[in-house]
Each structure stands twice: as C-alpha cells, then as structure tokens.
Motif scaffolding. Structure first.
Motif, PDB file in Angstrom:
ATOM      1  N   LEU A  83       0.821  -1.201   0.000  1.00 17.03           N
ATOM      2  CA  LEU A  83       0.000   0.000   0.000  1.00 17.03           C
ATOM      3  C   LEU A  83       0.859   1.255   0.000  1.00 17.03           C
ATOM      4  CD1 LEU A  83      -2.163  -2.105   0.701  1.00 17.03           C
ATOM      5  CD2 LEU A  83      -3.171  -0.443   2.279  1.00 17.03           C
ATOM      6  N   GLU A  84       0.349   2.259  -0.676  1.00 17.62           N
ATOM      7  CA  GLU A  84       0.983   3.567  -0.705  1.00 17.62           C
ATOM      8  C   GLU A  84       0.099   4.566   0.031  1.00 17.62           C
ATOM      9  OE1 GLU A  84       3.408   3.667  -4.843  1.00 17.62           O
ATOM     10  OE2 GLU A  84       1.233   3.651  -5.049  1.00 17.62           O
ATOM     11  N   GLN A  85       0.646   5.721   0.325  1.00 15.05           N
ATOM     12  CA  GLN A  85      -0.118   6.742   1.025  1.00 15.05           C
ATOM     13  C   GLN A  85      -1.384   7.089   0.244  1.00 15.05           C
ATOM     14  OE1 GLN A  85       2.112  10.279   1.892  1.00 15.05           O
ATOM     15  NE2 GLN A  85       0.456  11.263   3.034  1.00 15.05           N
ATOM     16  N   GLY A  86      -2.507   7.079   0.936  1.00 16.11           N
ATOM     17  CA  GLY A  86      -3.783   7.417   0.325  1.00 16.11           C
ATOM     18  C   GLY A  86      -4.567   6.232  -0.209  1.00 16.11           C
ATOM     19  N   ASP A  87      -3.959   5.038  -0.240  1.00 18.65           N
ATOM     20  CA  ASP A  87      -4.654   3.869  -0.799  1.00 18.65           C
ATOM     21  C   ASP A  87      -5.898   3.499   0.013  1.00 18.65           C
ATOM     22  OD1 ASP A  87      -3.113   3.498  -3.024  1.00 18.65           O
ATOM     23  OD2 ASP A  87      -1.861   1.920  -2.163  1.00 18.65           O
ATOM     24  N   LEU A  88      -5.761   3.434   1.318  1.00 16.46           N
ATOM     25  CA  LEU A  88      -6.915   3.065   2.144  1.00 16.46           C
ATOM     26  C   LEU A  88      -8.043   4.074   1.956  1.00 16.46           C
ATOM     27  CD1 LEU A  88      -8.255   1.267   4.237  1.00 16.46           C
ATOM     28  CD2 LEU A  88      -7.153   2.649   6.027  1.00 16.46           C
ATOM     29  N   GLU A  89      -7.691   5.337   1.875  1.00 18.27           N
ATOM     30  CA  GLU A  89      -8.704   6.379   1.678  1.00 18.27           C
ATOM     31  C   GLU A  89      -9.428   6.188   0.347  1.00 18.27           C
ATOM     32  OE1 GLU A  89      -5.640   6.878   2.796  1.00 18.27           O
ATOM     33  OE2 GLU A  89      -6.168   7.463   4.858  1.00 18.27           O
ATOM     34  N   GLU A  90      -8.699   5.749  -0.689  1.00 18.85           N
ATOM     35  CA  GLU A  90      -9.326   5.489  -1.986  1.00 18.85           C
ATOM     36  C   GLU A  90     -10.373   4.381  -1.871  1.00 18.85           C
ATOM     37  OE1 GLU A  90      -5.459   6.595  -4.823  1.00 18.85           O
ATOM     38  OE2 GLU A  90      -6.290   4.565  -4.805  1.00 18.85           O
ATOM     39  N   ALA A  91     -10.036   3.326  -1.131  1.00 22.92           N
ATOM     40  CA  ALA A  91     -10.968   2.214  -0.961  1.00 22.92           C
ATOM     41  C   ALA A  91     -12.181   2.646  -0.152  1.00 22.92           C
ATOM     42  CB  ALA A  91     -10.265   1.043  -0.280  1.00 22.92           C
TER      43      ALA A  91
END
Length: 281
Positions: free
Chosen positions: A216-224
C-alpha cells in the motif's frame, strides 16, 4: 498501490471481443444469486434481468486493447494474485484449503454459469462456476460516475468480489440464499445487506495483509473507503431518485460499507466479520 513489475495471476481468462450468447438463467438457484449479488456497485437488478435473456449465438471478433486497457488488465491480474496469496495463507491458518477463483475479463456481455450478463451490471461473482467477471471499462465508470478514482479503489472492487468467493467456500452463500423463499422481500433484503457488508469486511482483511506485505501507498486506504462510501445504497438512491427507501437496501449504507471495510482492515482475520450477529451492522 505498488503493483508494477510484479507477478500476475495465472487464473485470468480473457474473453474480450467475445459476445455473450445463449439463454440466460432467471429464477431460482444460481440464477437468483447473480441477480442478488452483481449490483455491488450500483447496478440495478432490473438492468441485469434485461440482460439475462436469449441473445443469440456466441460470436467473437479480434479484440484490440488500448495501452490503458493493457495496463489495467495487468493491474487486475496482480491484484488477483495478491488475493490468492493472502487467502491461501489465511485459510491455511484456519486449517482450510483455499480454492483459487478464475477472473474473466470481458467486453460488452458475457456468459457465466449464472446466465448472460451485460457490462451494465458491473463487476460480479458467480458462485455457480466460482468465477469473477469484470469489464475493464468499469474502471472509468468508477472514477466518473462514482467519483472514486485511484487504483486501490479498483483493487477494493476486486477484493469485494473475491470476498463473495470466500463466502462461497466457507458455506455462507448456501446458508443465506435459501432464505429468499422463506422471507418477505424486505426481510430478505436485511440478510442481503449483511451478506454484502461481510464481503466488504473480507475486502478489508485482504487490504490488511496487503499493507503487511508493504504493497500500500499513502492514500490507498482512503481510496478504498471513498469507493465503499460511493456505492452505499443511500448514496446511490439519493443520486438516482433524490430520496432513499431503506427497506429496499441490499448492500448497506455508505457508512456501513466504510465501517465494515475498515473493520476488516484493522482485524485481518476471519473471526471479526460476523455481520449476521451484529445488532446494528
């Protein structure tokens, strides 16, 4: 998401350029399951019913993919491979054996064990043949229609459908679907919501392990989480008709979907995903 240059899955079946034909399956059994499940990302069951019909014989034509489609198909293959690694290990820890699903790439329409479906239904999983189906054009729809851009938003979609496969393997699907004949539509919809929220939880479990693999990269969880929120029943209904009808919900509200995805991300285990026992999912 860190995916470029990594090995993809051997379980990708490319049917792009082949039009789905033959008589679709409607009614009970597996045909019903697809009607219930494939509306994951806003697809209307009515759209699916309109597509599950006799469309003639199979036909095919040479398919020329664009550079963007080529990259996206590679991405989808890598994500599928990552889900295989994660669920094989999770199942092993539980004393179980994970059976890898196939992922079918198609364009326009496709035949499955559940019937013939058009791309308007969105990505779906068919328990009858244990395959995931996706038209890559959905990636653009995810960005434009649902305002959920980013590669990890698409990864969440794939992980959710793989979550339905996990539900099939552990027997949840076979327990829930027969209830349709015993309950009213509104009552059964409540089970469907919990069924879909559990698939969101399972997508979160995969994301937990993907993070542990430093993918995971920064912002990935937020995208999901943005994607999960965008496809909540309340958000979709408000956008489509200006009001919501809670008794018709089949996937959960935006907040519920975000909640269970994040809960799975925090847990990383099968044990925390009993949405059916939760008092207020």
């Amino acid at each position: 998401m860190k995916w470029k240059g990594r090995q993809g899955s051997r379980n990708v079946e490319d049917r792009r350029g082949m039009s789905g034909g033959g008589k679709g399956i409607i009614g009970g059994g597996i045909g019903l399951v697809i009607v219930l499940i494939v509306t994951l990302l806003g697809g209307n069951p009515g759209d699916l019913l309109g597509n599950l019909q006799n469309t003639g014989s199979d036909s095919s034509a040479p398919y020329e993919e664009t550079a963007q489609e080529k990259e996206l198909s590679q991405f989808v293959s890598v994500v599928l491979a990552d889900t295989e690694k994660v669920w094989t290990e999770v199942f092993r820890q539980e004393g179980l054996t994970y059976q890898e699903p196939k992922l079918v790439l198609y364009s326009g329409s496709v035949n499955s064990a559940c019937g013939t479906a058009g791309s308007s239904v969105g990505p779906f999983y068919c328990p009858g043949d244990k395959k995931l189906y996706i038209d890559l054009s959905f990636y653009q729809e995810l960005q434009d229609k649902f305002k959920a851009p980013g590669d990890f938003a698409m990864a969440y979609v794939i992980a959710h459908e793989v979550g339905h496969h996990v539900q099939t393997l552990v027997g949840t699907t076979d327990k829930i679907m027969p209830l349709r004949s015993k309950l009213s539509e509104a009552e059964f919809n409540q089970y469907l919501v919990r069924f879909e929220l559990q698939a969101d939880y399972l997508a979160g479990v995969w994301a937990h392990h993907a993070q542990g693999m430093d993918l995971l990269e920064q912002g990935d969880l937020e995208e999901a989480l943005t994607a999960a929120s965008a496809v909540g029943d309340d958000s979709i209904q408000k956008k489509a008709q200006g009001y919501v009808v809670p008794e018709s919900f089949t996937h959960g509200t935006s907040e519920q979907r975000k909640k269970w995805l994040f809960k799975g991300f925090q847990s990383g285990t099968l044990q925390g995903g009993d949405t059916f026992s939760a008092g207020n999912p």
